[in-house]
Design a protein around this motif. Structure first.
Motif, PDB file in Angstrom:
ATOM      1  N   ILE A  57      41.568  50.307 -19.715  1.00  0.00           N
ATOM      2  CA  ILE A  57      42.708  50.917 -20.400  1.00  0.00           C
ATOM      3  C   ILE A  57      42.257  51.666 -21.651  1.00  0.00           C
ATOM      4  CG2 ILE A  57      44.791  50.403 -21.744  1.00  0.00           C
ATOM      5  CD1 ILE A  57      45.367  48.159 -19.731  1.00  0.00           C
ATOM      6  N   ALA A  58      41.381  51.040 -22.435  1.00  0.00           N
ATOM      7  CA  ALA A  58      40.911  51.678 -23.669  1.00  0.00           C
ATOM      8  C   ALA A  58      40.233  53.012 -23.367  1.00  0.00           C
ATOM      9  CB  ALA A  58      39.964  50.747 -24.417  1.00  0.00           C
ATOM     10  N   ALA A  59      39.546  53.094 -22.222  1.00  0.00           N
ATOM     11  CA  ALA A  59      38.883  54.337 -21.849  1.00  0.00           C
ATOM     12  C   ALA A  59      39.893  55.460 -21.645  1.00  0.00           C
ATOM     13  CB  ALA A  59      38.065  54.128 -20.566  1.00  0.00           C
ATOM     14  N   MET A  60      41.026  55.158 -21.007  1.00  0.00           N
ATOM     15  CA  MET A  60      42.046  56.190 -20.780  1.00  0.00           C
ATOM     16  C   MET A  60      42.775  56.560 -22.063  1.00  0.00           C
ATOM     17  SD  MET A  60      41.895  57.433 -17.839  1.00  0.00           S
ATOM     18  CE  MET A  60      43.442  58.338 -17.760  1.00  0.00           C
ATOM     19  N   TRP A 109      42.084  59.362 -34.235  1.00  0.00           N
ATOM     20  CA  TRP A 109      42.183  59.754 -35.643  1.00  0.00           C
ATOM     21  C   TRP A 109      42.053  58.567 -36.586  1.00  0.00           C
ATOM     22  CZ3 TRP A 109      47.154  62.771 -34.086  1.00  0.00           C
ATOM     23  CH2 TRP A 109      46.792  63.986 -33.505  1.00  0.00           C
ATOM     24  N   ARG A 110      42.620  57.437 -36.203  1.00  0.00           N
ATOM     25  CA  ARG A 110      42.612  56.253 -37.064  1.00  0.00           C
ATOM     26  C   ARG A 110      41.416  55.329 -36.800  1.00  0.00           C
ATOM     27  NH1 ARG A 110      48.023  53.929 -38.908  1.00  0.00           N
ATOM     28  NH2 ARG A 110      49.372  55.726 -39.195  1.00  0.00           N
ATOM     29  N   ARG A 111      40.548  55.730 -35.873  1.00  0.00           N
ATOM     30  CA  ARG A 111      39.384  54.900 -35.501  1.00  0.00           C
ATOM     31  C   ARG A 111      39.838  53.495 -35.081  1.00  0.00           C
ATOM     32  NH1 ARG A 111      37.448  58.009 -39.927  1.00  0.00           N
ATOM     33  NH2 ARG A 111      35.703  59.345 -39.300  1.00  0.00           N
ATOM     34  N   MET A 112      40.777  53.458 -34.135  1.00  0.00           N
ATOM     35  CA  MET A 112      41.365  52.199 -33.666  1.00  0.00           C
ATOM     36  C   MET A 112      40.878  51.825 -32.265  1.00  0.00           C
ATOM     37  SD  MET A 112      45.345  52.817 -34.824  1.00  0.00           S
ATOM     38  CE  MET A 112      45.929  51.415 -33.865  1.00  0.00           C
ATOM     39  N   ALA A 113      39.699  52.311 -31.864  1.00  0.00           N
ATOM     40  CA  ALA A 113      39.230  52.074 -30.504  1.00  0.00           C
ATOM     41  C   ALA A 113      39.139  50.588 -30.191  1.00  0.00           C
ATOM     42  CB  ALA A 113      37.875  52.745 -30.292  1.00  0.00           C
ATOM     43  N   TYR A 114      38.555  49.811 -31.099  1.00  0.00           N
ATOM     44  CA  TYR A 114      38.420  48.373 -30.873  1.00  0.00           C
ATOM     45  C   TYR A 114      39.783  47.689 -30.863  1.00  0.00           C
ATOM     46  CZ  TYR A 114      33.347  48.561 -31.375  1.00  0.00           C
ATOM     47  OH  TYR A 114      32.013  48.816 -31.189  1.00  0.00           O
ATOM     48  N   PHE A 115      40.701  48.221 -31.631  1.00  0.00           N
ATOM     49  CA  PHE A 115      42.055  47.673 -31.685  1.00  0.00           C
ATOM     50  C   PHE A 115      42.718  47.795 -30.311  1.00  0.00           C
ATOM     51  CE2 PHE A 115      46.595  47.848 -32.821  1.00  0.00           C
ATOM     52  CZ  PHE A 115      46.685  46.741 -33.662  1.00  0.00           C
ATOM     53  N   GLY A 116      42.578  48.958 -29.694  1.00  0.00           N
ATOM     54  CA  GLY A 116      43.137  49.161 -28.357  1.00  0.00           C
ATOM     55  C   GLY A 116      42.469  48.282 -27.326  1.00  0.00           C
ATOM     56  N   ASP A 117      41.167  48.104 -27.441  1.00  0.00           N
ATOM     57  CA  ASP A 117      40.431  47.262 -26.506  1.00  0.00           C
ATOM     58  C   ASP A 117      40.882  45.809 -26.614  1.00  0.00           C
ATOM     59  OD1 ASP A 117      38.597  47.534 -24.468  1.00  0.00           O
ATOM     60  OD2 ASP A 117      36.920  46.857 -25.692  1.00  0.00           O
ATOM     61  N   ALA A 162      48.346  42.487 -31.198  1.00  0.00           N
ATOM     62  CA  ALA A 162      48.300  43.603 -32.135  1.00  0.00           C
ATOM     63  C   ALA A 162      48.870  43.211 -33.500  1.00  0.00           C
ATOM     64  CB  ALA A 162      49.063  44.794 -31.566  1.00  0.00           C
ATOM     65  N   LEU A 163      49.985  42.476 -33.489  1.00  0.00           N
ATOM     66  CA  LEU A 163      50.595  42.041 -34.756  1.00  0.00           C
ATOM     67  C   LEU A 163      49.704  41.034 -35.476  1.00  0.00           C
ATOM     68  CD1 LEU A 163      54.326  41.639 -33.632  1.00  0.00           C
ATOM     69  CD2 LEU A 163      53.360  43.449 -35.058  1.00  0.00           C
ATOM     70  N   LEU A 213      53.572  48.829 -31.204  1.00  0.00           N
ATOM     71  CA  LEU A 213      54.523  48.680 -30.110  1.00  0.00           C
ATOM     72  C   LEU A 213      54.188  49.639 -28.973  1.00  0.00           C
ATOM     73  CD1 LEU A 213      57.109  47.479 -28.937  1.00  0.00           C
ATOM     74  CD2 LEU A 213      58.416  49.183 -30.222  1.00  0.00           C
ATOM     75  N   SER A 214      53.864  50.882 -29.315  1.00  0.00           N
ATOM     76  CA  SER A 214      53.504  51.873 -28.297  1.00  0.00           C
ATOM     77  C   SER A 214      52.252  51.453 -27.540  1.00  0.00           C
ATOM     78  CB  SER A 214      53.276  53.240 -28.951  1.00  0.00           C
ATOM     79  OG  SER A 214      54.431  53.689 -29.613  1.00  0.00           O
ATOM     80  N   LEU A 215      51.301  50.893 -28.260  1.00  0.00           N
ATOM     81  CA  LEU A 215      50.067  50.443 -27.632  1.00  0.00           C
ATOM     82  C   LEU A 215      50.328  49.299 -26.653  1.00  0.00           C
ATOM     83  CD1 LEU A 215      46.990  50.754 -27.534  1.00  0.00           C
ATOM     84  CD2 LEU A 215      46.841  49.145 -29.444  1.00  0.00           C
ATOM     85  N   ALA A 216      51.174  48.355 -27.047  1.00  0.00           N
ATOM     86  CA  ALA A 216      51.505  47.233 -26.168  1.00  0.00           C
ATOM     87  C   ALA A 216      52.182  47.724 -24.884  1.00  0.00           C
ATOM     88  CB  ALA A 216      52.411  46.249 -26.899  1.00  0.00           C
ATOM     89  N   ILE A 217      53.101  48.672 -25.009  1.00  0.00           N
ATOM     90  CA  ILE A 217      53.787  49.217 -23.833  1.00  0.00           C
ATOM     91  C   ILE A 217      52.803  49.947 -22.921  1.00  0.00           C
ATOM     92  CG2 ILE A 217      55.539  50.863 -23.054  1.00  0.00           C
ATOM     93  CD1 ILE A 217      57.034  50.283 -25.693  1.00  0.00           C
ATOM     94  N   THR A 218      51.925  50.755 -23.519  1.00  0.00           N
ATOM     95  CA  THR A 218      50.949  51.516 -22.735  1.00  0.00           C
ATOM     96  C   THR A 218      50.010  50.588 -21.986  1.00  0.00           C
ATOM     97  OG1 THR A 218      51.044  53.340 -24.326  1.00  0.00           O
ATOM     98  CG2 THR A 218      49.148  53.276 -22.854  1.00  0.00           C
ATOM     99  N   VAL A 219      49.545  49.547 -22.653  1.00  0.00           N
ATOM    100  CA  VAL A 219      48.668  48.569 -21.999  1.00  0.00           C
ATOM    101  C   VAL A 219      49.370  47.950 -20.795  1.00  0.00           C
ATOM    102  CG1 VAL A 219      47.646  46.267 -22.275  1.00  0.00           C
ATOM    103  CG2 VAL A 219      47.239  48.035 -23.998  1.00  0.00           C
TER     104      VAL A 219
END
Length: 267
Positions: A192-195, A29-37, A69-70, A174-180
């Motif tokens: 990871i970004a793919a999942m 929704w936020r178009r954060m794909a590159y952020f997660g990668d 991320a920060l 924070l959630s993204l860091a934990i998930t990674v």
């Protein structure tokens, strides 16, 4: 039951799917794909630091992913295009991490396992960390669900509702860091970004509400883990990439369903 490596692998894959589903919906929704990668790539540096300090890989991966991320959040909007900033930081962190790993001569490292995952080697301790992390992520997202949705729609609407969008961004970070950190063992840093993205994108054509999209994404991610693992066992293919391939096929299937819906056809 947990003595069987396939059972542990399946439970690990489902745990990551449940963590990634609601978070992946917000990433889409936020178009954060590159952020997660970028956050995932930074985790290699965290792994190197953890191994150098003789620690579990999870604290180092979480710490460096969170710092990345920060840093991105702090530097965004200061004269750099977001995609440029993410590209510089992601690839720099990955390169520094790989160089740092090369200095750990006294430690035997299976780099491919960290890059592409080694879900078949998941232990009971890993399983506890994965499900603990998944529960924490789901709890955080559920707690802030309404505020996160409002800030995703519009910053001004969020401020008018008494919601601080920057605080909600921090929750996602924070959630993204934990998930990674918990997903490294399952699919590896590079997948990871793919999942995060593919199950959520696959769920989008099938859902009518945000909650429905998160739930369907969790089901698609879980099914991808189960079917991908079975396929990897039968065909003798890498487990992590096999899981992502199944998720990609689900995305193709739901995209075709949307394309052939009566309302989407010309005429």
């Amino acid at each position: 039951m947990l003595d069987d490596f396939m059972t542990r692998a399946t439970l690990a894959g489902i745990g990551v799917a449940f963590a990634a589903a609601p978070l992946g919906s917000f990433v889409v929704w936020r178009r954060m794909a590159y952020f997660g990668d970028a956050t995932a790539h930074a985790a290699i540096l965290g792994i190197a630091l953890s191994l150098a300090l003789n620690l579990s890989i999870f604290p180092g991966a979480i710490a460096v992913a969170l710092i990345m991320a920060l840093t991105v959040s702090a530097l965004s909007g200061r004269g750099y295009a977001m995609d440029t900033l993410l590209g510089v930081l992601a690839h720099s962190a990955l390169a520094f991490g790989l160089v740092a790993v090369s200095f750990l001569s006294g430690i035997r490292i299976d780099l491919m396992a960290y890059l592409f995952g080694d879900i078949l080697a998941v232990s009971r301790g890993d399983l506890a960390v994965i499900w603990g992390g998944a529960a924490l992520v789901v709890g955080l997202i559920a707690w802030r669900w309404s505020a996160l949705l409002t800030s995703t729609l519009n910053d001004e609407l969020a401020y008018a509702s008494g919601i601080d969008p920057k605080r909600e961004q921090l929750v996602l970070t924070l959630s993204l860091a934990i998930t990674v950190a918990v997903a490294i063992k399952v699919v590896g840093v590079l997948l990871i970004a793919a999942m995060l993205i593919i199950p959520a994108a696959a769920a989008r054509p099938l859902s009518r509400t945000p909650e429905g999209m998160a739930l369907i994404a969790a089901l698609i991610g879980s099914a991808s883990a189960v079917v991908g693992l079975r396929g990897a066992y039968v065909l003798d293919t890498p487990a992590g990439p096999s899981i992502v391939c199944v998720a990609a096929l689900c995305f193709v299937a739901t995209s075709l369903i949307r394309a052939f819906k009566p309302g989407n056809q010309a005429g």
